[in-house]
Design a protein around this motif. Structure first.
Motif, mmCIF file in Angstrom:
data_model
loop_
_atom_site.group_PDB
_atom_site.id
_atom_site.type_symbol
_atom_site.label_atom_id
_atom_site.label_comp_id
_atom_site.label_asym_id
_atom_site.label_seq_id
_atom_site.Cartn_x
_atom_site.Cartn_y
_atom_site.Cartn_z
ATOM 1 N N ILE A 11 0.856 -1.181 0.000
ATOM 2 C CA ILE A 11 0.000 0.000 0.000
ATOM 3 C C ILE A 11 0.894 1.233 0.000
ATOM 4 N N ASP A 12 0.634 2.150 -0.931
ATOM 5 C CA ASP A 12 1.439 3.361 -1.068
ATOM 6 C C ASP A 12 0.770 4.601 -0.503
ATOM 7 N N LEU A 13 -0.564 4.590 -0.389
ATOM 8 C CA LEU A 13 -1.297 5.761 0.083
ATOM 9 C C LEU A 13 -2.526 5.327 0.864
ATOM 10 N N VAL A 14 -2.702 5.935 2.032
ATOM 11 C CA VAL A 14 -3.883 5.687 2.857
ATOM 12 C C VAL A 14 -4.498 7.051 3.170
ATOM 13 N N LEU A 15 -5.787 7.210 2.895
ATOM 14 C CA LEU A 15 -6.516 8.427 3.253
ATOM 15 C C LEU A 15 -7.521 8.055 4.333
ATOM 16 N N GLY A 37 7.971 4.387 2.675
ATOM 17 C CA GLY A 37 7.686 5.656 2.018
ATOM 18 C C GLY A 37 6.212 5.898 1.750
ATOM 19 N N ALA A 38 5.352 4.969 2.159
ATOM 20 C CA ALA A 38 3.909 5.159 1.963
ATOM 21 C C ALA A 38 3.441 6.406 2.708
ATOM 22 N N LEU A 39 2.500 7.118 2.107
ATOM 23 C CA LEU A 39 1.921 8.289 2.745
ATOM 24 C C LEU A 39 0.594 7.930 3.398
ATOM 25 N N VAL A 40 0.399 8.476 4.585
ATOM 26 C CA VAL A 40 -0.854 8.300 5.318
ATOM 27 C C VAL A 40 -1.371 9.700 5.618
ATOM 28 N N VAL A 41 -2.578 9.987 5.140
ATOM 29 C CA VAL A 41 -3.170 11.307 5.314
ATOM 30 C C VAL A 41 -4.415 11.171 6.168
ATOM 31 N N ALA A 42 -4.442 11.909 7.268
ATOM 32 C CA ALA A 42 -5.615 11.900 8.157
ATOM 33 C C ALA A 42 -6.229 13.293 8.159
ATOM 34 N N ASP A 43 -7.522 13.361 7.932
ATOM 35 C CA ASP A 43 -8.245 14.630 7.889
ATOM 36 C C ASP A 43 -8.898 14.914 9.237
ATOM 37 N N ASP A 44 -9.158 16.187 9.483
ATOM 38 C CA ASP A 44 -9.874 16.648 10.685
ATOM 39 C C ASP A 44 -9.123 16.362 11.979
ATOM 40 N N ILE A 45 -7.802 16.558 11.982
ATOM 41 C CA ILE A 45 -7.005 16.208 13.157
ATOM 42 C C ILE A 45 -7.250 17.103 14.366
ATOM 43 N N ASN A 46 -7.954 18.209 14.181
ATOM 44 C CA ASN A 46 -8.250 19.089 15.313
ATOM 45 C C ASN A 46 -9.379 18.549 16.190
ATOM 46 N N LEU A 47 -10.008 17.469 15.769
ATOM 47 C CA LEU A 47 -11.071 16.864 16.570
ATOM 48 C C LEU A 47 -10.469 16.056 17.717
ATOM 49 N N PRO A 48 -11.030 16.167 18.917
ATOM 50 C CA PRO A 48 -10.488 15.442 20.075
ATOM 51 C C PRO A 48 -10.424 13.925 19.878
ATOM 52 N N SER A 49 -11.305 13.371 19.077
ATOM 53 C CA SER A 49 -11.331 11.922 18.889
ATOM 54 C C SER A 49 -10.107 11.385 18.134
ATOM 55 N N LEU A 50 -9.272 12.275 17.591
ATOM 56 C CA LEU A 50 -8.064 11.834 16.895
ATOM 57 C C LEU A 50 -6.802 11.966 17.739
ATOM 58 N N SER A 51 -6.941 12.276 19.003
ATOM 59 C CA SER A 51 -5.758 12.484 19.846
ATOM 60 C C SER A 51 -4.888 11.230 19.954
ATOM 61 N N SER A 52 -5.481 10.057 20.105
ATOM 62 C CA SER A 52 -4.668 8.840 20.208
ATOM 63 C C SER A 52 -3.987 8.512 18.878
ATOM 64 N N TYR A 53 -4.652 8.779 17.780
ATOM 65 C CA TYR A 53 -4.051 8.592 16.457
ATOM 66 C C TYR A 53 -2.817 9.484 16.319
ATOM 67 N N ASP A 72 -8.310 24.016 7.187
ATOM 68 C CA ASP A 72 -9.594 23.884 7.882
ATOM 69 C C ASP A 72 -9.489 23.216 9.256
ATOM 70 N N ASP A 73 -9.972 21.977 9.370
ATOM 71 C CA ASP A 73 -9.934 21.246 10.638
ATOM 72 C C ASP A 73 -8.625 20.511 10.845
ATOM 73 N N GLY A 74 -7.635 20.789 10.024
ATOM 74 C CA GLY A 74 -6.321 20.190 10.155
ATOM 75 C C GLY A 74 -6.182 18.889 9.397
ATOM 76 N N MET A 75 -4.952 18.618 9.011
ATOM 77 C CA MET A 75 -4.634 17.393 8.295
ATOM 78 C C MET A 75 -3.236 16.955 8.734
ATOM 79 N N GLU A 76 -3.061 15.679 8.967
ATOM 80 C CA GLU A 76 -1.757 15.133 9.317
ATOM 81 C C GLU A 76 -1.275 14.305 8.126
ATOM 82 N N ILE A 77 -0.069 14.603 7.665
ATOM 83 C CA ILE A 77 0.530 13.845 6.567
ATOM 84 C C ILE A 77 1.735 13.114 7.137
ATOM 85 N N SER A 78 1.676 11.806 7.059
ATOM 86 C CA SER A 78 2.710 10.963 7.658
ATOM 87 C C SER A 78 3.331 10.082 6.599
#
Length: 85
Positions: A11-15, A37-53, A72-78
């Motif tokens: 897997i090269d990309l996870v959204l 080198g796979a990219l993992v993109v998580a949307d809405d990282i400003n939400l409290p429910s993503l704190s453990s992620y 907007d609500d933040g995005m984490e690119i890993s």
């Protein structure tokens, strides 16, 4: 996640933009199949429910290099380094 367990190829990309409580379990279930080198993109990282992620991907011991992207609500690119301890 049952469907994702059927993915066999590297897997090269996870959204992650679904149920926030499932982001970390989904990511953990896919890790063994992530390409280096796979990219993992998580949307809405400003939400409290993503704190453990965020805690997980931001810990270098888990094999990611990550950055918050300020939209907007933040995005984490890993990037999966494949060097998890």
């Amino acid at each position: 996640m049952t469907t994702l367990n059927d993915v066999r190829r590297p897997i090269d990309l996870v959204l992650l933009d679904g149920w926030k409580e499932l982001c970390l379990p989904v990511l953990r279930s896919l890790e063994s199949r992530l390409s280096a080198g796979a990219l993992v993109v998580a949307d809405d990282i400003n939400l409290p429910s993503l704190s453990s992620y965020l805690e997980y991907v931001r810990s270098p011991a888990n094999g990611y290099v990550t950055v918050a992207f300020p939209v907007d609500d933040g995005m984490e690119i890993s990037c999966w380094t494949g060097a998890a301890n």
